[in-house]
Design a protein around this motif. Structure first.
Motif, PDB file in Angstrom:
ATOM      1  N   ALA A  53       0.829  -1.205   0.000  1.00 10.18           N
ATOM      2  CA  ALA A  53       0.000   0.000   0.000  1.00 10.18           C
ATOM      3  C   ALA A  53       0.868   1.261   0.000  1.00 10.18           C
ATOM      4  O   ALA A  53       0.618   2.214  -0.760  1.00 10.18           O
ATOM      5  N   VAL A  54       1.888   1.274   0.847  1.00 13.49           N
ATOM      6  CA  VAL A  54       2.774   2.437   0.920  1.00 13.49           C
ATOM      7  C   VAL A  54       3.573   2.575  -0.374  1.00 13.49           C
ATOM      8  O   VAL A  54       3.739   3.686  -0.903  1.00 13.49           O
ATOM      9  N   SER A  55       4.054   1.454  -0.902  1.00 14.22           N
ATOM     10  CA  SER A  55       4.834   1.487  -2.140  1.00 14.22           C
ATOM     11  C   SER A  55       4.025   2.060  -3.294  1.00 14.22           C
ATOM     12  O   SER A  55       4.507   2.907  -4.056  1.00 14.22           O
ATOM     13  N   VAL A  56       2.786   1.591  -3.432  1.00 17.50           N
ATOM     14  CA  VAL A  56       1.921   2.069  -4.516  1.00 17.50           C
ATOM     15  C   VAL A  56       1.637   3.559  -4.365  1.00 17.50           C
ATOM     16  O   VAL A  56       1.684   4.332  -5.337  1.00 17.50           O
ATOM     17  N   LYS A  57       1.348   3.983  -3.137  1.00 20.84           N
ATOM     18  CA  LYS A  57       1.044   5.395  -2.886  1.00 20.84           C
ATOM     19  C   LYS A  57       2.229   6.291  -3.227  1.00 20.84           C
ATOM     20  O   LYS A  57       2.069   7.330  -3.891  1.00 20.84           O
ATOM     21  N   LEU A  58       3.413   5.892  -2.826  1.00 24.87           N
ATOM     22  CA  LEU A  58       4.604   6.690  -3.100  1.00 24.87           C
ATOM     23  C   LEU A  58       4.938   6.685  -4.591  1.00 24.87           C
ATOM     24  O   LEU A  58       5.349   7.716  -5.148  1.00 24.87           O
ATOM     25  N   ALA A  59       4.770   5.543  -5.233  1.00 22.03           N
ATOM     26  CA  ALA A  59       5.052   5.454  -6.665  1.00 22.03           C
ATOM     27  C   ALA A  59       4.115   6.351  -7.471  1.00 22.03           C
ATOM     28  O   ALA A  59       4.538   7.004  -8.439  1.00 22.03           O
TER      29      ALA A  59
ATOM     30  N   GLY B 292       5.244   9.758  -7.722  1.00 20.94           N
ATOM     31  CA  GLY B 292       6.417  10.005  -8.553  1.00 20.94           C
ATOM     32  C   GLY B 292       7.734   9.552  -7.960  1.00 20.94           C
ATOM     33  O   GLY B 292       8.792   9.774  -8.551  1.00 20.94           O
ATOM     34  N   TYR B 293       7.688   8.900  -6.806  1.00 17.19           N
ATOM     35  CA  TYR B 293       8.923   8.414  -6.195  1.00 17.19           C
ATOM     36  C   TYR B 293       9.306   7.050  -6.758  1.00 17.19           C
ATOM     37  O   TYR B 293       8.439   6.253  -7.121  1.00 17.19           O
ATOM     38  N   GLN B 294      10.602   6.783  -6.825  1.00 19.30           N
ATOM     39  CA  GLN B 294      11.091   5.455  -7.171  1.00 19.30           C
ATOM     40  C   GLN B 294      11.263   4.687  -5.874  1.00 19.30           C
ATOM     41  O   GLN B 294      12.095   5.050  -5.038  1.00 19.30           O
ATOM     42  N   VAL B 295      10.474   3.637  -5.673  1.00 17.68           N
ATOM     43  CA  VAL B 295      10.437   2.939  -4.394  1.00 17.68           C
ATOM     44  C   VAL B 295      11.154   1.594  -4.497  1.00 17.68           C
ATOM     45  O   VAL B 295      10.862   0.784  -5.375  1.00 17.68           O
ATOM     46  N   HIS B 296      12.093   1.373  -3.595  1.00 16.29           N
ATOM     47  CA  HIS B 296      12.750   0.084  -3.445  1.00 16.29           C
ATOM     48  C   HIS B 296      12.150  -0.569  -2.200  1.00 16.29           C
ATOM     49  O   HIS B 296      12.268  -0.033  -1.096  1.00 16.29           O
ATOM     50  N   SER B 297      11.528  -1.720  -2.366  1.00 16.13           N
ATOM     51  CA  SER B 297      10.784  -2.339  -1.276  1.00 16.13           C
ATOM     52  C   SER B 297      11.536  -3.533  -0.702  1.00 16.13           C
ATOM     53  O   SER B 297      12.051  -4.383  -1.441  1.00 16.13           O
ATOM     54  N   ALA B 298      11.606  -3.576   0.634  1.00 17.89           N
ATOM     55  CA  ALA B 298      12.255  -4.695   1.321  1.00 17.89           C
ATOM     56  C   ALA B 298      11.402  -5.118   2.507  1.00 17.89           C
ATOM     57  O   ALA B 298      10.665  -4.316   3.079  1.00 17.89           O
ATOM     58  N   GLU B 299      11.516  -6.396   2.875  1.00 17.34           N
ATOM     59  CA  GLU B 299      10.788  -6.915   4.036  1.00 17.34           C
ATOM     60  C   GLU B 299      11.722  -7.321   5.166  1.00 17.34           C
ATOM     61  O   GLU B 299      11.257  -7.636   6.264  1.00 17.34           O
ATOM     62  N   THR B 300      13.024  -7.301   4.894  1.00 23.29           N
ATOM     63  CA  THR B 300      14.015  -7.654   5.913  1.00 23.29           C
ATOM     64  C   THR B 300      15.175  -6.667   5.843  1.00 23.29           C
ATOM     65  O   THR B 300      15.370  -5.972   4.840  1.00 23.29           O
ATOM     66  N   ILE B 301      15.974  -6.641   6.902  1.00 21.58           N
ATOM     67  CA  ILE B 301      17.159  -5.780   6.913  1.00 21.58           C
ATOM     68  C   ILE B 301      18.171  -6.257   5.877  1.00 21.58           C
ATOM     69  O   ILE B 301      18.825  -5.438   5.220  1.00 21.58           O
ATOM     70  N   LYS B 302      18.285  -7.555   5.703  1.00 22.44           N
ATOM     71  CA  LYS B 302      19.219  -8.085   4.709  1.00 22.44           C
ATOM     72  C   LYS B 302      18.880  -7.573   3.316  1.00 22.44           C
ATOM     73  O   LYS B 302      19.763  -7.130   2.568  1.00 22.44           O
ATOM     74  N   GLN B 303      17.587  -7.631   2.952  1.00 19.52           N
ATOM     75  CA  GLN B 303      17.171  -7.112   1.647  1.00 19.52           C
ATOM     76  C   GLN B 303      17.415  -5.607   1.566  1.00 19.52           C
ATOM     77  O   GLN B 303      17.890  -5.094   0.542  1.00 19.52           O
TER      78      GLN B 303
ATOM     79  N   LYS C 192       2.174   3.972  13.994  1.00 19.51           N
ATOM     80  CA  LYS C 192       1.100   3.116  13.485  1.00 19.51           C
ATOM     81  C   LYS C 192      -0.050   3.069  14.488  1.00 19.51           C
ATOM     82  O   LYS C 192       0.200   3.094  15.695  1.00 19.51           O
ATOM     83  N   PRO C 193      -1.292   2.944  14.006  1.00 19.32           N
ATOM     84  CA  PRO C 193      -1.704   2.999  12.601  1.00 19.32           C
ATOM     85  C   PRO C 193      -1.677   4.439  12.094  1.00 19.32           C
ATOM     86  O   PRO C 193      -1.832   5.381  12.860  1.00 19.32           O
ATOM     87  N   PHE C 194      -1.481   4.597  10.795  1.00 19.54           N
ATOM     88  CA  PHE C 194      -1.388   5.933  10.219  1.00 19.54           C
ATOM     89  C   PHE C 194      -2.152   5.986   8.906  1.00 19.54           C
ATOM     90  O   PHE C 194      -2.406   4.968   8.265  1.00 19.54           O
ATOM     91  N   SER C 195      -2.510   7.196   8.526  1.00 23.04           N
ATOM     92  CA  SER C 195      -3.172   7.426   7.243  1.00 23.04           C
ATOM     93  C   SER C 195      -2.109   7.529   6.156  1.00 23.04           C
ATOM     94  O   SER C 195      -1.078   8.196   6.335  1.00 23.04           O
ATOM     95  N   LEU C 196      -2.353   6.879   5.017  1.00 25.49           N
ATOM     96  CA  LEU C 196      -1.413   6.986   3.899  1.00 25.49           C
ATOM     97  C   LEU C 196      -1.278   8.434   3.431  1.00 25.49           C
ATOM     98  O   LEU C 196      -0.202   8.871   3.034  1.00 25.49           O
ATOM     99  N   ALA C 197      -2.368   9.179   3.515  1.00 25.72           N
ATOM    100  CA  ALA C 197      -2.325  10.581   3.107  1.00 25.72           C
ATOM    101  C   ALA C 197      -1.411  11.389   4.029  1.00 25.72           C
ATOM    102  O   ALA C 197      -0.655  12.252   3.578  1.00 25.72           O
ATOM    103  N   VAL C 198      -1.469  11.089   5.332  1.00 31.52           N
ATOM    104  CA  VAL C 198      -0.612  11.782   6.291  1.00 31.52           C
ATOM    105  C   VAL C 198       0.852  11.420   6.054  1.00 31.52           C
ATOM    106  O   VAL C 198       1.739  12.286   6.057  1.00 31.52           O
ATOM    107  N   LEU C 199       1.114  10.131   5.835  1.00 27.66           N
ATOM    108  CA  LEU C 199       2.487   9.703   5.554  1.00 27.66           C
ATOM    109  C   LEU C 199       3.009  10.382   4.294  1.00 27.66           C
ATOM    110  O   LEU C 199       4.138  10.897   4.279  1.00 27.66           O
ATOM    111  N   LEU C 200       2.209  10.414   3.250  1.00 26.09           N
ATOM    112  CA  LEU C 200       2.633  11.027   1.997  1.00 26.09           C
ATOM    113  C   LEU C 200       2.920  12.515   2.184  1.00 26.09           C
ATOM    114  O   LEU C 200       3.893  13.049   1.646  1.00 26.09           O
TER     115      LEU C 200
END
Length: 248
Positions: free
Chosen positions: A17-23, A26-37, A109-117
């Motif tokens: 959800a956050v990735s799609v909103k940021l993209a 106009g942002y280029q989003v690199h998505s990871a689920e772990t610190i290693k990634q 959390k929880p937060f609004s995507l609009a507020v984060l953006l």
């Protein structure tokens, strides 16, 4: 070219959800689920901002933030990355720990995507791409260097040096230093500092923010942070940069 953001969040639905909103913004989003990634994406990219959960499957986002700051300290060519925490922990100590690790801001959390953006847009506008029209305002058109003793703020590079060595500052520490050097020998209240450095979305952040960040800045610029001679506390009034500054 779009600005790059590294998102580190192990909850798949929130990550998407956050990735799609940021993209879409106009942002280029690199998505990871772990610190290693996240570590691999950071090392291979040109990330301006990291948005990171604290509780991750293979470690703590606080430790990852500290790792990033250590890496930047050893690389004079890389500017400080803005680090924004996503956290369900909102106690005073949790927030202080985030700033201590080198974080610039946080969203609970929880937060609004609009507020984060809105927060991301404001922070990126203020810190991103080496823009020189931020805290310096129109003055940047007339001067580009501020000197105060052995401390030099270079607005062309958007970096600061002490004794000829680059200072490893977070984005907020950089703005805090610039604000003090623009206003030497003046007592600045906590609210004045909050408004100038942190008020990116119309609301003040935690009351400890100024004290924690000033202490961190002192550790990087003072010869003896326990007995500060540059940034002094004026009891009941605020803080003062007790050195003359020369603008060029």
């Amino acid at each position: 070219m779009s600005k790059e953001i590294l998102l580190v969040e192990d909850e798949k639905s929130l990550n998407r959800a956050v990735s799609v909103k940021l993209a879409k913004e106009g942002y280029q989003v690199h998505s990871a689920e772990t610190i290693k990634q996240a570590r691999a994406l950071y090392q291979n990219g040109n990330v301006q901002m990291i948005i990171c959960d604290i509780g991750l499957p293979d470690g703590s986002g606080l430790d990852f933030c500290t790792e990033i700051r250590d890496a930047e300290r050893g690389n004079d060519t890389r500017k400080s990355t803005v680090f924004l925490f996503l956290t369900a922990m909102d106690t005073e100590m949790d927030i202080i720990n985030g700033y201590e690790a080198g974080g610039d801001d946080y969203v609970t959390k929880p937060f609004s995507l609009a507020v984060l953006l809105s927060k991301v847009n404001a922070i990126m506008e203020r810190y991103g791409s080496g823009a020189q029209d931020d805290a310096a305002g129109e003055k940047a058109a007339h001067w580009h260097i501020i000197r105060s003793g052995d401390i030099v703020m270079d607005l062309h590079e958007n970096r600061a040096r002490k004794g000829g060595e680059y200072l490893n500052l977070t984005a907020n520490e950089q703005r805090l230093l610039l604000y003090f050097m623009e206003n030497p020998m003046k007592v600045l209240s906590k609210n004045q500092i909050l408004e100038a450095v942190w008020d990116v979305d119309g609301s003040f952040v935690d009351d400890n923010t100024v004290a924690v960040n000033i202490r961190r800045l002192r550790e990087k610029i003072e010869d003896d942070p326990s007995v500060p001679s540059i940034i002094k506390n004026i009891r009941g009034l605020g803080y003062i940069w007790e050195r003359e500054c020369e603008k060029q």
